[in-house]
Scaffold this motif. Structure first.
Motif, PDB file in Angstrom:
ATOM      1  N   THR A  82      -0.107   4.762  -9.593  1.00 28.62           N
ATOM      2  CA  THR A  82       0.049   6.170  -9.629  1.00 28.62           C
ATOM      3  C   THR A  82       0.173   6.819  -8.170  1.00 28.62           C
ATOM      4  OG1 THR A  82      -1.417   6.457 -11.499  1.00 28.62           O
ATOM      5  CG2 THR A  82      -1.323   8.318 -10.129  1.00 28.62           C
ATOM      6  N   GLU A  83      -0.559   6.087  -7.377  1.00 27.53           N
ATOM      7  CA  GLU A  83      -0.400   6.452  -5.702  1.00 27.53           C
ATOM      8  C   GLU A  83       1.248   5.966  -5.120  1.00 27.53           C
ATOM      9  OE1 GLU A  83      -2.926   5.026  -7.178  1.00 27.53           O
ATOM     10  OE2 GLU A  83      -5.001   5.604  -6.210  1.00 27.53           O
ATOM     11  N   GLN A  84       1.346   4.748  -5.637  1.00 25.56           N
ATOM     12  CA  GLN A  84       2.844   4.441  -5.333  1.00 25.56           C
ATOM     13  C   GLN A  84       3.813   5.242  -5.613  1.00 25.56           C
ATOM     14  OE1 GLN A  84       2.508   0.334  -6.887  1.00 25.56           O
ATOM     15  NE2 GLN A  84       1.827  -0.502  -4.932  1.00 25.56           N
ATOM     16  N   ARG A 127      -2.866   0.492  -7.963  1.00 22.88           N
ATOM     17  CA  ARG A 127      -2.299   1.674  -7.251  1.00 22.88           C
ATOM     18  C   ARG A 127      -0.948   2.223  -7.671  1.00 22.88           C
ATOM     19  NH1 ARG A 127      -5.868   1.761  -3.138  1.00 22.88           N
ATOM     20  NH2 ARG A 127      -6.858  -0.234  -2.386  1.00 22.88           N
ATOM     21  N   GLU A 172       3.653   8.559  -6.738  1.00 22.59           N
ATOM     22  CA  GLU A 172       3.611   9.659  -5.979  1.00 22.59           C
ATOM     23  C   GLU A 172       4.158   9.577  -4.547  1.00 22.59           C
ATOM     24  OE1 GLU A 172       1.764  12.328  -6.520  1.00 22.59           O
ATOM     25  OE2 GLU A 172       0.121  12.075  -8.135  1.00 22.59           O
ATOM     26  N   GLU A 192       0.791  -1.194   0.174  1.00 19.80           N
ATOM     27  CA  GLU A 192      -0.104   0.008   0.084  1.00 19.80           C
ATOM     28  C   GLU A 192       0.849   1.198  -0.154  1.00 19.80           C
ATOM     29  OE1 GLU A 192      -3.253   0.197  -0.124  1.00 19.80           O
ATOM     30  OE2 GLU A 192      -3.376  -1.858  -0.511  1.00 19.80           O
ATOM     31  N   PRO A 193       0.347   2.328  -0.644  1.00 18.85           N
ATOM     32  CA  PRO A 193       1.196   3.581  -0.619  1.00 18.85           C
ATOM     33  C   PRO A 193       1.821   4.001   0.695  1.00 18.85           C
ATOM     34  CG  PRO A 193      -0.698   4.094  -1.971  1.00 18.85           C
ATOM     35  CD  PRO A 193      -0.767   2.454  -1.385  1.00 18.85           C
ATOM     36  N   GLU A 194       1.196   4.120   1.664  1.00 16.57           N
ATOM     37  CA  GLU A 194       1.546   4.598   2.815  1.00 16.57           C
ATOM     38  C   GLU A 194       2.718   3.611   3.505  1.00 16.57           C
ATOM     39  OE1 GLU A 194       1.371   7.599   4.188  1.00 16.57           O
ATOM     40  OE2 GLU A 194       0.541   8.168   2.234  1.00 16.57           O
TER      41      GLU A 194
END
Length: 356
Positions: A117-119, A115, A121, A51-53
């Motif tokens: 794009t979010e990764q 995900r 970012e 997950e990105p976070e």
């Protein structure tokens, strides 16, 4: 005359032309990545399933352990997907679940959200200097943003066509992945190449190197300094190694996985879709043998379907149901070593050969 310190090293800010592969699934711990980079090679976090976070937290942990360059690998896949499977379509899955002590499932609903794009970012926000991709090049907008931030882009390819496409898209370094490579390789179009584009490393490297103008890195079956020198003779600027790092003390794979690698040889791996739904090279075990074309789900749903099985196997120490990704050079790993020991061995052997 071949030199270990070359254009690839200058581009990546490293001392030795060795990249540790960004293997997803937890094997590339912050300790592993940082140790590789501290030595003077390029450590890589395999973040494709994160997950990105979680990526942000892990990147910050790596940054606390080293101020040297490192990379993060993600899967460049587009879109999202949802798919349902009825009871009759999960019989094989339920048989495997029963074998590891899990309750059966009935109708199965999968929802997959891309995900990447979010990764990316997060990687740009955290000033990660190198981003590598498998399964294709990042979308144009993300490539442009990475370029603006002076991020070095690396893409895995499995044929010349993909290499040319990657260079045109603005990729800075191309990793030519031969069919010997463990785990998922970077084939862009698995509809065109259902089992991946299976060209051997030392056939692929010179053809890619003569077709593009950016540095080329050889991957697949490279386990030592001899492989590094051979790759460079054929036109590569360096190598990417994965399997050799799985058995290091800093690796995140369980002891049962390491033992399977110690016991495996070049005949024990197969290219299978039965773990994730996408072709990947792994050691043969019961998980690999439990599905066929009729009972296997497409990617990424097979990966989702087998996750609980693999998690249960890890908790119970059962290598028969783990995803034992490994390359064909697996015979070369016979004992647990530190990252530093591995890299010192590779570099010293390469230097000895080149000095003759």
């Amino acid at each position: 005359m071949i030199q270990l310190k070359n254009e690839l090293c200058d581009k990546l800010g490293i001392e030795y032309p060795v990249i540790q592969a960004g293997m997803a699934g937890g094997s590339t711990t912050p300790e592993l990545v940082a140790e590789v980079s501290e030595f003077g090679a390029l450590g890589t976090l395999g973040a494709a399933y994160m997950e990105p976070e979680a990526i942000r937290e892990t990147v910050r942990e790596i940054q606390q352990k080293t101020d040297k360059p490192f990379g993060v690998n993600v899967f460049s896949l587009s879109g999202s997907a949802e798919q349902s499977f009825k009871t009759s379509e999960v019989d094989a899955l339920n048989k495997v679940r029963a074998e590891v002590g899990l309750e059966p499932v009935e109708d199965v609903d999968f929802m997959w959200v891309n995900r990447v794009t979010e990764q990316v970012e997060v990687l740009l926000e955290e000033n990660v200097p190198v981003i590598s991709t498998a399964f294709g090049v990042l979308p144009k907008e993300l490539v442009e943003r990475a370029k603006e931030a002076d991020v070095v882009l690396i893409t895995m390819v499995t044929n010349v066509e993909e290499a040319i496409e990657a260079e045109k898209a603005g990729v800075d370094v191309i990793v030519a992945q031969g069919s010997e490579a463990g785990g998922h390789r970077g084939t862009f179009d698995v509809e065109k190449y259902p089992s991946g584009a299976n060209v051997g490393t030392f056939s692929l490297v010179p053809q890619v190197a003569s077709s593009v103008g950016v540095p080329v890195v050889a991957a697949g079956g490279v386990m030592d300094g001899k492989g590094l020198v051979a790759a460079m003779v054929l036109g590569a600027s360096g190598v990417q190694m994965g399997t050799r790092f799985l058995t290091t003390r800093e690796s995140g794979v369980p002891a049962e996985y390491k033992q399977a690698l110690f016991e495996g040889d070049e005949t024990d791996t197969v290219i299978t879709k039965n773990i994730s739904g996408r072709p990947a090279r792994a050691l043969k075990n019961k998980l690999v043998r439990s599905f066929d074309d009729q009972t296997r789900f497409p990617y990424p749903f097979q990966n989702m379907a087998t996750k609980a099985v693999r998690t249960s196997a890890k908790e119970r120490g059962d290598a028969e149901y783990l995803s034992l990704y490994a390359g064909q050079g697996v015979r070369s790993v016979v004992e647990e070593e530190s990252v530093r020991d591995v890299l010192e061995s590779v570099v010293s052997e390469a230097k000895a050969i080149m000095s003759k």
